[in-house]
Design a protein around this motif. Structure first.
Motif, PDB file in Angstrom:
ATOM      1  N   LEU A   1       0.820  -1.220   0.000  1.00 47.72           N
ATOM      2  CA  LEU A   1       0.000   0.000   0.000  1.00 47.72           C
ATOM      3  C   LEU A   1       0.849   1.263   0.000  1.00 47.72           C
ATOM      4  O   LEU A   1       0.410   2.320  -0.468  1.00 47.72           O
ATOM      5  CB  LEU A   1      -0.941  -0.007   1.205  1.00 47.72           C
ATOM      6  CG  LEU A   1      -2.032  -1.084   1.199  1.00 47.72           C
ATOM      7  CD1 LEU A   1      -2.818  -1.063   2.501  1.00 47.72           C
ATOM      8  CD2 LEU A   1      -2.971  -0.928   0.011  1.00 47.72           C
ATOM      9  N   THR A   2       2.072   1.190   0.539  1.00 46.84           N
ATOM     10  CA  THR A   2       2.955   2.360   0.580  1.00 46.84           C
ATOM     11  C   THR A   2       4.023   2.317  -0.513  1.00 46.84           C
ATOM     12  O   THR A   2       5.012   3.046  -0.464  1.00 46.84           O
ATOM     13  CB  THR A   2       3.643   2.476   1.950  1.00 46.84           C
ATOM     14  OG1 THR A   2       4.475   1.319   2.163  1.00 46.84           O
ATOM     15  CG2 THR A   2       2.622   2.598   3.072  1.00 46.84           C
ATOM     16  N   LYS A   3       3.837   1.421  -1.493  1.00 46.46           N
ATOM     17  CA  LYS A   3       4.759   1.280  -2.625  1.00 46.46           C
ATOM     18  C   LYS A   3       6.186   0.987  -2.177  1.00 46.46           C
ATOM     19  O   LYS A   3       7.153   1.529  -2.725  1.00 46.46           O
ATOM     20  CB  LYS A   3       4.718   2.547  -3.496  1.00 46.46           C
ATOM     21  CG  LYS A   3       3.332   2.850  -4.048  1.00 46.46           C
ATOM     22  CD  LYS A   3       3.295   4.147  -4.825  1.00 46.46           C
ATOM     23  CE  LYS A   3       1.881   4.461  -5.311  1.00 46.46           C
ATOM     24  NZ  LYS A   3       1.790   5.769  -6.005  1.00 46.46           N
ATOM     25  N   GLY A   4       6.297   0.147  -1.164  1.00 43.46           N
ATOM     26  CA  GLY A   4       7.603  -0.289  -0.705  1.00 43.46           C
ATOM     27  C   GLY A   4       8.290   0.650   0.255  1.00 43.46           C
ATOM     28  O   GLY A   4       9.432   0.387   0.677  1.00 43.46           O
ATOM     29  N   GLU A   5       7.628   1.734   0.649  1.00 42.09           N
ATOM     30  CA  GLU A   5       8.260   2.703   1.554  1.00 42.09           C
ATOM     31  C   GLU A   5       8.259   2.238   3.009  1.00 42.09           C
ATOM     32  O   GLU A   5       9.115   2.658   3.797  1.00 42.09           O
ATOM     33  CB  GLU A   5       7.577   4.063   1.438  1.00 42.09           C
ATOM     34  CG  GLU A   5       7.794   4.743   0.092  1.00 42.09           C
ATOM     35  CD  GLU A   5       7.158   6.116   0.036  1.00 42.09           C
ATOM     36  OE1 GLU A   5       6.634   6.565   1.082  1.00 42.09           O
ATOM     37  OE2 GLU A   5       7.184   6.745  -1.026  1.00 42.09           O
ATOM     38  N   VAL A   6       7.286   1.411   3.378  1.00 39.67           N
ATOM     39  CA  VAL A   6       7.155   0.994   4.780  1.00 39.67           C
ATOM     40  C   VAL A   6       7.334  -0.512   4.877  1.00 39.67           C
ATOM     41  O   VAL A   6       6.580  -1.287   4.263  1.00 39.67           O
ATOM     42  CB  VAL A   6       5.784   1.406   5.362  1.00 39.67           C
ATOM     43  CG1 VAL A   6       5.659   0.914   6.801  1.00 39.67           C
ATOM     44  CG2 VAL A   6       5.622   2.914   5.304  1.00 39.67           C
ATOM     45  N   TYR A   7       8.332  -0.925   5.642  1.00 43.94           N
ATOM     46  CA  TYR A   7       8.587  -2.340   5.925  1.00 43.94           C
ATOM     47  C   TYR A   7       8.541  -2.486   7.434  1.00 43.94           C
ATOM     48  O   TYR A   7       9.541  -2.317   8.126  1.00 43.94           O
ATOM     49  CB  TYR A   7       9.938  -2.752   5.355  1.00 43.94           C
ATOM     50  CG  TYR A   7      10.295  -4.213   5.517  1.00 43.94           C
ATOM     51  CD1 TYR A   7       9.368  -5.221   5.286  1.00 43.94           C
ATOM     52  CD2 TYR A   7      11.584  -4.586   5.891  1.00 43.94           C
ATOM     53  CE1 TYR A   7       9.704  -6.559   5.431  1.00 43.94           C
ATOM     54  CE2 TYR A   7      11.943  -5.921   6.036  1.00 43.94           C
ATOM     55  CZ  TYR A   7      11.001  -6.900   5.799  1.00 43.94           C
ATOM     56  OH  TYR A   7      11.344  -8.232   5.957  1.00 43.94           O
ATOM     57  N   ALA A   8       7.349  -2.733   7.956  1.00 45.38           N
ATOM     58  CA  ALA A   8       7.135  -2.660   9.401  1.00 45.38           C
ATOM     59  C   ALA A   8       6.035  -3.621   9.828  1.00 45.38           C
ATOM     60  O   ALA A   8       5.265  -4.132   9.012  1.00 45.38           O
ATOM     61  CB  ALA A   8       6.765  -1.229   9.811  1.00 45.38           C
TER      62      ALA A   8
END
Length: 506
Positions: free
Chosen positions: A186-193
């Motif tokens: 959903l964040t286009k790979g910006e958030v890995y959490a």
């Protein structure tokens, strides 16, 4: 003045829901889509990660259209998810490297057995502990060593899937539960959490230090540095435009595992409160406060959530087959045409029939932890018929819940005055009344049937400032079942259940 809403995505074992809540935490609208259950001849259970992602986008589109709201009226998004399902994808391309291994799947059992029997990986001091490596893992993570949890599933993917092996070698491997997969997409790979509730269910997270445990990760062959960062359940994770659907990106402000979400959504925020979620399987959970309580009787200790930098803990028992028993009656045995028929059939069945179903179709979870157990129908007589089998199937759900609640009572030395319940099967009045009777405890249904989604929405709304803690009262009960079965009958029936279970534990 423009109204504001919280959008909750509830990604469960059977499907994905999008649910809209208003400023008071009231459910406004819901849409959902099922996804395929990929089951092979070995009984391995998988999900298509790309399908889950596509369905998430579609249910949100459908929800906005069905509710007739403006996209700009959505203040924030919260996510609740099936927890122990393990996913692997490539950090660069964002593409899945394999189908997700569903929490029900026990294909990684050999990895757990191998680890349990490998005395070389523990120090000489640790080898002296009763239970060896398995006990060290339990003390650190609160989890019994089991293929149920993602740790062994991640290890299996790394050992058996070439694409996963390659990504690990190239340092592009992402491993996570479904919340992490959705956040990443959903964040286009910006958030890995991930959040504390989900991290604590992986069997890789130290619930005392609140960090990935590097030693345990090494035992499973996992690089802790490649795992997602762990955050509070209520916080700003990032934003999503839903692949161009929202002109102005919407903040994702809440993430929580579905069972912990149901606990929060039911308002079980005080120590000693207990809830049971009836889904494909079931989670029975007790809030034990701000300090962990380790079980010696087959339960696990997890984190409930993290809010404002503080965490709460839970005791939990997980059951593999509860609501799925009803699906088995319909789809495999063809004894019913729809789940709604079970209530009337159980009421019409011979009340003196002694048939017990132990639904160990994928082993037994808490408090037995017997992944190799097989299902059994026990105690049938010549007059046992279709209605009696349906009755036994419904009652097997209640007996399994009772097993866990009884363990919690023994563990804490306290009475459980109320069991808060949620999930689709709670609409079955026969099941709920029998649950109350076999426990000798009041069973209470919530005002909002979508407790997991409500929990995620509350987490998001609290972070965004749309909600205050007063909205937690949205979990107020709406209906109750009071026990009426005699003590003697309750004990006789429960002893019969225990006898049936003993037959599959040998």
């Amino acid at each position: 003045m423009r109204r504001q809403y919280v959008l909750a995505v509830d990604q469960s074992t059977q499907g994905t829901k999008a649910i809209l809540f208003d400023e008071g935490g009231q459910l406004v609208c819901r849409t959902d889509l099922p996804h395929k259950q990929l089951i092979n001849e070995k009984g391995w259970v998988s999900h298509d990660l790309s399908e889950i992602h596509r369905n998430t986008l579609e249910v949100i589109h459908n929800l906005v259209e069905k509710a007739g709201i403006q996209k700009e009226e959505i203040a924030c998004i919260g996510i609740s998810n099936q927890r122990e399902t393990a996913a692997a994808w490539d950090r660069v391309t964002g593409r899945p490297l394999a189908p997700a291994i569903v929490w029900q799947c026990a294909r990684a059992e050999e990895i757990c057995e191998r680890l349990k029997n490998n005395v070389m990986i523990a120090s000489s001091r640790e080898q002296g502990k009763d239970g060896g490596v398995a006990e060290i893992i339990r003390q650190k993570t609160g989890m019994h060593l089991s293929p149920y949890f993602p740790a062994a599933k991640y290890a299996w993917l790394q050992e058996h899937v070439e694409a996963v092996k390659k990504a690990k070698k190239e340092n592009t491997l992402c491993l996570g539960t479904i919340d992490t997969w959705l956040l990443f997409q959903l964040t286009k790979g910006e958030v890995y959490a991930t959040d504390y509730s989900n991290a604590s269910r992986t069997q890789l997270f130290n619930i005392h230090t609140l960090e990935w445990d590097k030693e345990i990760c090494t035992w499973f062959g996992i690089d802790a540095a490649m795992l997602p960062i762990v955050c509070d359940s209520s916080r700003h994770y990032g934003t999503t435009d839903l692949e161009g659907y929202f002109e102005v990106p919407i903040p994702i402000c809440g993430v929580i595992g579905d069972s912990q979400g149901a606990l929060f959504g039911q308002g079980c925020i005080e120590k000693g409160m207990v809830k049971a979620t009836y889904g494909t399987g079931s989670s029975v959970m007790m809030n034990v406060g701000e300090r962990p309580v380790h079980s010696e009787l087959g339960l696990v200790t997890s984190l409930a959530w993290g809010v404002d930098g503080k965490v709460n803990y839970v005791l939990e028992g997980n059951i593999n087959y509860t609501g799925a028993v009803i699906s088995w009656l319909k789809d495999d045995m063809e004894l019913i045409a729809s789940p709604g028929e079970t209530q009337e059939m159980a009421n019409m069945a011979n009340k003196n029939d002694t048939t017990y179903l132990v639904p160990a179709f994928s082993g037994l979870g808490a408090p037995y932890w017997k992944p190799c157990a097989k299902a059994i129908m026990y105690g049938m007589s010549r007059t046992t018929g279709k209605k009696e089998v349906v009755k036994a199937a419904l009652e097997s759900i209640a007996y399994q819940i009772a097993d866990v609640v009884e363990m919690m009572k023994t563990e804490n030395g306290m009475q459980v005055k109320e069991l808060c319940v949620d999930g689709g099967p709670t609409g079955n009045q026969y099941l709920m009344k029998f649950q109350s009777d076999i426990l000798g405890t009041t069973v209470s249904l919530p005002r909002c049937e979508e407790s997991s989604a409500l929990g995620a929405a509350l987490m998001a709304g609290l972070c965004s400032g749309l909600y205050t803690k007063d909205v937690l009262r949205a979990g107020t009960r709406r209906n109750q079942f009071i026990p009426s079965m005699s003590r003697q009958e309750r004990e006789r029936k429960y002893l019969g259940w225990k006898d049936a279970v003993s037959k599959v534990l040998v």
